[in-house]
Design an enzyme around this catalytic site. Structure first.
Site, short mmCIF file in Angstrom:
data_model
loop_
_atom_site.label_atom_id
_atom_site.label_comp_id
_atom_site.label_asym_id
_atom_site.label_seq_id
_atom_site.Cartn_x
_atom_site.Cartn_y
_atom_site.Cartn_z
N ASP A 178 2.57 -16.54 1.91
CA ASP A 178 1.57 -15.63 2.47
C ASP A 178 1.24 -16.09 3.88
O ASP A 178 1.86 -17.02 4.40
CB ASP A 178 0.32 -15.57 1.60
CG ASP A 178 -0.32 -14.19 1.58
OD1 ASP A 178 -0.70 -13.72 2.66
OD2 ASP A 178 -0.44 -13.59 0.50
N HIS A 249 2.07 -10.17 5.56
CA HIS A 249 1.63 -11.48 5.05
C HIS A 249 2.64 -12.55 5.46
O HIS A 249 3.08 -13.37 4.65
CB HIS A 249 1.48 -11.43 3.53
CG HIS A 249 0.27 -10.67 3.07
ND1 HIS A 249 -1.01 -11.14 3.24
CD2 HIS A 249 0.15 -9.46 2.45
CE1 HIS A 249 -1.88 -10.26 2.74
NE2 HIS A 249 -1.21 -9.23 2.26
N GLU A 313 -0.36 -4.56 1.87
CA GLU A 313 -1.26 -4.83 2.99
C GLU A 313 -0.48 -5.19 4.27
O GLU A 313 -0.67 -6.25 4.86
CB GLU A 313 -2.22 -5.97 2.62
CG GLU A 313 -3.15 -5.59 1.47
CD GLU A 313 -4.07 -6.72 1.06
OE1 GLU A 313 -5.14 -6.42 0.50
OE2 GLU A 313 -3.73 -7.89 1.29
N TRP A 454 -6.42 -14.30 -7.29
CA TRP A 454 -6.26 -14.71 -5.88
C TRP A 454 -7.22 -15.86 -5.63
O TRP A 454 -8.34 -15.87 -6.12
CB TRP A 454 -6.56 -13.53 -4.96
CG TRP A 454 -5.67 -12.35 -5.23
CD1 TRP A 454 -5.99 -11.22 -5.93
CD2 TRP A 454 -4.29 -12.22 -4.86
NE1 TRP A 454 -4.90 -10.37 -6.00
CE2 TRP A 454 -3.84 -10.97 -5.35
CE3 TRP A 454 -3.40 -13.03 -4.16
CZ2 TRP A 454 -2.55 -10.51 -5.17
CZ3 TRP A 454 -2.11 -12.58 -3.96
CH2 TRP A 454 -1.69 -11.33 -4.46
N THR A 455 -6.78 -16.85 -4.83
CA THR A 455 -7.50 -18.12 -4.82
C THR A 455 -8.14 -18.47 -3.47
O THR A 455 -8.31 -19.64 -3.16
CB THR A 455 -6.55 -19.26 -5.24
OG1 THR A 455 -5.45 -19.33 -4.32
CG2 THR A 455 -6.04 -19.06 -6.65
#
Length: 545
Positions: A178, A249, A313, A454-455
């Site tokens: 990402d 990303h 995205e 998601w972190t």
């Protein structure tokens, strides 16, 4: 009497109990030895008993211990479990079904069977006699773990795999690249990890104006790390699906190899913020070749049918404002930037197909036209599932409003990093991957679903526990169980199941809200009292063994 989670399709109580002792033995045919070994391992951790396994060709009809039998009449993930005072029979066609039967058997024993260390106790290990026949509703039952925003060491991933197996989930979607980091070793392009795996700092909090923490963060998995993770998961009935993000990303990769980016102003490091980033791959043939090389090395590590390429995205601003990209579009006969993304993804899909793999992407890959044989992760509600299934493409449902586990579980002020909408256990339990608007033929394209974690605000295994459980318990039943479901019937079984999570050392979110140390940002605060510290130590030691 113990209850199962997920609930079984057919369950009937019989007379008596089966008692596990140090003298209990196990038999298994060659095709089911792996599930027998995993059951032997779990039983040894909790009881201290080392039960011998005898490999037999055709079963042992009069065996009085635990016997695995191959039964080709059953579905791939279906099983039969019969527990009597005389012994236990596990029937399955292949390994996966036997794995799930073993998990069901463990739930019949006292909850402490899920400990990772033996109890100093003489309490007998008894399971009530039962007859259980079961098979799952969906073939894809999974969870996505983002290891980019915050790196998870291999031991934490192995622990997460154990917890997926405990709930009969069969897919781990591993988000590996990402803007904020590149987490997979690629031998041909070493700068991807030399430069791309570490960022200078991380944003603290969810607000756009949030400060950075001033601490470098990073890490990556070697090929051997990932092969070990894949093998560990496979030995427990779980497939690991890797994700390499493109064409957006992309900042970590572009920082490592600036020639992959658009224009001359390449970033020097991975991104330190959260959210949507404009940095995107360019559309030169050299970049397509670079990504094909990367995916070749990914494919050599992961045997999964699908390779996820992201596709989500992806702002088109850099493409729109770049003269060379506009020239490239004219060369390709492409009029809109959305079509350019489809062209880009189509090139990657063709390469994956040449290697015998299928492309999986988030539902933005529908924009500009979906490439042949692509499958869709429908996350923005159900619209992606509707469009893709009606077009004849397979779908994995993971809608943001019900199975995003980084979202807060209540409006209580103590909830850590309250991002997203409130997503409760009951919300997760109500998840149905199949949109009601689909007819029977279209609905067959919905292969199942997964929960996503998601972190950005989750930086430890303790934080993962808090956000994932017990909501993933509800998701597991939603994906496994056939027929009508009622949360009021599920809730008391979940309360019983929490004792199993306690025994496994899982620091789940309690029904009455977060514990004192779980209320702090990132859920990484230390216990705030000696009582809390002792409780935390007990959870940790339960996992040693």
């Amino acid at each position: 009497m113990p209850t199962l989670l997920p609930r079984a399709l057919h369950e009937r109580a019989l007379e008596g109990d089966f008692e596990l002792t140090p003298e209990t033995t196990m038999t298994a045919p060659p095709a089911l030895v792996e599930p027998a070994l995993r059951l032997q391992e779990q039983l040894r951790h909790a009881t201290g008993f080392v039960l011998p396994i005898t490999i037999v060709e055709h079963g042992a009809a009069h065996h009085t211990g635990i016997r695995f039998e191959q039964d080709d009449r059953l579905d791939e993930e279906g099983f039969e479990l019969t527990v009597t005072p005389a012994g236990v029979r596990i029937g399955a066609a292949v390994e996966r079904g036997a794995h799930w039967a073993a998990q069901a058997l463990l739930q019949l024993f006292p909850a402490t069977i899920h400990r990772r260390a033996p109890l100093p106790s003489t309490v007998p290990w008894r399971a009530p006699a039962r007859e259980i026949r079961d098979s799952p509703r969906f073939s894809w039952r999974g969870a996505m773990l983002d290891v980019v925003r915050h790196f998870a060491p291999p031991r934490d991933i192995r622990r997460f795999i154990d917890l997926l197996a405990m709930h009969r989930l069969n897919t781990l979607h591993l988000h590996l690249t990402d803007d904020q980091g590149w987490r997979i070793e690629i031998a041909r392009y070493p700068k991807l990890t030399e430069v791309g795996s570490w960022r200078p700092e991380s944003q603290v909090g969810a607000a756009p104006e949030s400060d950075g923490d001033g601490r470098p963060h990073g890490g990556f998995y070697t090929k051997d790390d990932l092969r070990e993770i894949v093998a560990y998961a496979s030995a427990r009935g779980i497939t690991v699906v890797p994700e390499i993000e493109l064409p957006g990303h992309a900042q970590a990769a572009v920082a490592a190899y600036p020639e992959l980016g658009v224009g001359d102003a390449a970033p020097e490091t991975p991104w330190t913020r959260w959210g949507i980033n404009p940095v995107i791959f360019n559309v030169e043939e050299s970049t397509i070749a670079f990504l094909a090389d990367v995916l070749d090395e990914v494919i050599d590590i992961f045997p999964s049918e699908y390779i996820c390429i992201g596709g989500d995205e992806c702002p088109k601003v850099q493409w729109r404002d770049d003269p060379r990209t506009q020239e490239r579009m004219r060369e390709l006969g492409v009029e809109e930037e959305e079509e350019l993304q489809s062209w880009f993804i189509g090139r990657i899909a063709a390469h994956l197909a040449s290697r015998g793999r299928k492309l999986l992407g988030w539902d933005e890959i529908l924009e500009g036209g979906l490439v042949d044989d692509a499958s869709v992760l429908s996350w923005r509600g159900q619209i992606g599932a509707l469009v893709a299934a009606r077009a004849g493409h397979d779908v994995i449902a993971c809608p943001v409003d019900s199975v995003y586990l980084d979202y807060r579980e209540s409006d209580m002020p103590g909830e850590p990093i309250p991002v997203g909408t409130v997503t409760t256990v009951e919300t997760a339990y109500g998840f149905d991957p199949v949109p009601p608007e689909l007819n029977a033929t279209e609905a067959r394209h919905v292969r199942g679903g997964q929960a996503n974690l998601w972190t950005e605000h989750i930086d430890s295994s303790r934080a993962i526990d808090y956000h994932v459980f017990p909501r993933l318990c509800a998701v597991s039943e939603a994906l496994w169980t056939r027929g009508d479901r009622d949360f009021r019937e599920f809730e008391p079984r979940l309360v019983e199941h929490l004792a199993r999570l306690d025994a496994a050392g899982v620091e789940y979110r309690h029904p009455d809200g977060p514990r004192p140390w779980q209320s702090r940002p990132g859920v990484v605060g230390r216990p705030s009292s000696m009582e809390d510290a002792v409780a935390h130590l007990e959870r940790i030691t339960a996992n040693i063994g």
